[in-house]
Design a protein around this motif. Structure first.
Motif, PDB file in Angstrom:
ATOM      1  N   GLU A 201       0.828  -1.209   0.000  1.00  0.00           N
ATOM      2  CA  GLU A 201       0.000   0.000   0.000  1.00  0.00           C
ATOM      3  C   GLU A 201       0.865   1.263   0.000  1.00  0.00           C
ATOM      4  O   GLU A 201       0.574   2.235  -0.688  1.00  0.00           O
ATOM      5  N   VAL A 202       1.970   1.228   0.760  1.00  0.00           N
ATOM      6  CA  VAL A 202       2.822   2.410   0.886  1.00  0.00           C
ATOM      7  C   VAL A 202       3.557   2.714  -0.419  1.00  0.00           C
ATOM      8  O   VAL A 202       3.610   3.864  -0.872  1.00  0.00           O
ATOM      9  N   ILE A 203       4.151   1.688  -1.043  1.00  0.00           N
ATOM     10  CA  ILE A 203       4.975   1.932  -2.240  1.00  0.00           C
ATOM     11  C   ILE A 203       4.184   1.844  -3.538  1.00  0.00           C
ATOM     12  O   ILE A 203       4.732   2.065  -4.620  1.00  0.00           O
ATOM     13  N   GLY A 204       2.910   1.517  -3.444  1.00  0.00           N
ATOM     14  CA  GLY A 204       2.061   1.550  -4.631  1.00  0.00           C
ATOM     15  C   GLY A 204       2.135   0.321  -5.508  1.00  0.00           C
ATOM     16  O   GLY A 204       1.687   0.346  -6.659  1.00  0.00           O
ATOM     17  N   LEU A 205       2.698  -0.775  -4.997  1.00  0.00           N
ATOM     18  CA  LEU A 205       2.695  -2.035  -5.741  1.00  0.00           C
ATOM     19  C   LEU A 205       1.511  -2.884  -5.296  1.00  0.00           C
ATOM     20  O   LEU A 205       1.061  -2.791  -4.154  1.00  0.00           O
TER      21      LEU A 205
END
Length: 317
Positions: A201-205
């Motif tokens: 969720e944080v790095i967008g993967l």
């Protein structure tokens, strides 16, 4: 982000510790109670090496992270062939035994094709979504049972039961280590799933990509360590048998259990990974027959490693 990365690493440590402790203790108690070495090797040790993937998938399935379930299985299998066998062959060419060539490698390829078949509900059945149902999960488990019986028959026909080295624990210590091993597996599995979802969720993967890369590589570390140690000692049979057996376990047992617990909705993007898994199995079968003798040469290992780097780069980009 840093906390989640530390939790993820801690989860892998707990998971691998738990699997090793469980295998050592259960093997010791089984040997103490007169269980043959063949049975210990084909059940306790084999299940133990697959325990990291199994525990992570059970937690992912029950928490609704179905993309991670399939990603972990496919990612582990792709890494096993392209990554682990590739690195192993670069260290020392891998000679393949007759049984592995004609039965186990084709069976691992069949397992890869089975995933494509059970996941293709839209194409084959005209359904609105692709789903691995509970009934299909049970069918995969039945295939696993056949594979287990085959292994037992092959081992028995190989002659006398070879003694397997096991640690000598007292009954009390063995039970304690089994409990600690299970606790490590449960804690590690839970930490890996929750922290991996948070990192995604944080790095967008997507969960799919995290499952195909970080989680699958982490849960395959026992196979990587075993294969590299075996190859360095020139025990190439162990290296390739370990990987092929693990791939069959991952699909028939781990995906079967996961689909039986919770029906798995298939992300359309996952069909690319399913096809890569099939191609990896097909390449392994082809490479065994190229060159002189049945072996995977160093240049073929290099092809595997380059293909894996290209695949991971494509996923991330």
């Amino acid at each position: 982000m840093l906390v989640n990365i530390l939790l993820l690493l801690g989860g892998f440590v707990a998971l691998i510790f738990g699997a090793n402790a469980l295998v050592d203790a259960a093997s010791s108690l089984a040997a103490r109670w007169g269980v043959p070495s063949i049975v210990i090797g084909l059940t306790i040790v084999a299940f133990g090496t697959s325990a990291p993937e199994l525990v992570v998938n059970v937690f992912a399935a029950t928490s609704g992270s179905t993309d991670m379930v399939l990603g972990n299985v496919l990612g582990s299998n792709i890494f096993n062939v392209l990554g682990i066998l590739g690195i192993s062959a670069l260290i020392y060419p891998l000679t393949v035994k007759s049984n592995t060539t004609w039965i186990e490698i084709p069976l691992s390829l069949l397992a890869a094709i089975c995933v494509f078949v059970v996941a293709s509900d839209v194409v084959l059945d005209g359904a609105t979504t692709n789903l691995i149902s509970r009934s299909e999960g049970i069918v995969l488990l039945l295939f696993f049972l056949i594979f287990l019986v085959y292994n037992l028959v092959v081992a028995k026909s190989g002659g006398a039961d070879e003694e397997m080295e096991t640690k000598e624990y007292s009954v009390g210590k063995g039970i304690l280590f089994i409990i600690l091993g299970l606790a490590g597996l449960i804690l590690g599995g839970r930490l890996i799933v929750t922290s991996a979802v948070s990192i995604a969720e944080v790095i967008g993967l997507s969960e799919r990509v995290i499952g195909l890369t970080v989680v699958s590589i982490g849960t395959s570390l026992p196979e990587l360590a075993t294969s590299i140690i075996a190859v360095r000692k020139k025990n190439v049979d162990i290296a390739i048998g370990n990987v092929v057996g693990s791939n069959i376990f991952n699909i028939f047992l781990i995906l079967g259990v996961s689909g039986t617990i919770v029906p798995l909705t298939i992300n359309p993007d996952s069909f690319f990974d399913i096809l890569v898994n099939i191609v990896a199995g097909l390449l392994l079968f082809i490479f065994v027959f190229t060159g002189r003798g049945r072996k995977v040469e160093r240049w073929e290992g290099a092809v595997f490693v380059i293909a894996y780097i290209a695949y991971v780069t494509y996923l991330i980009m």
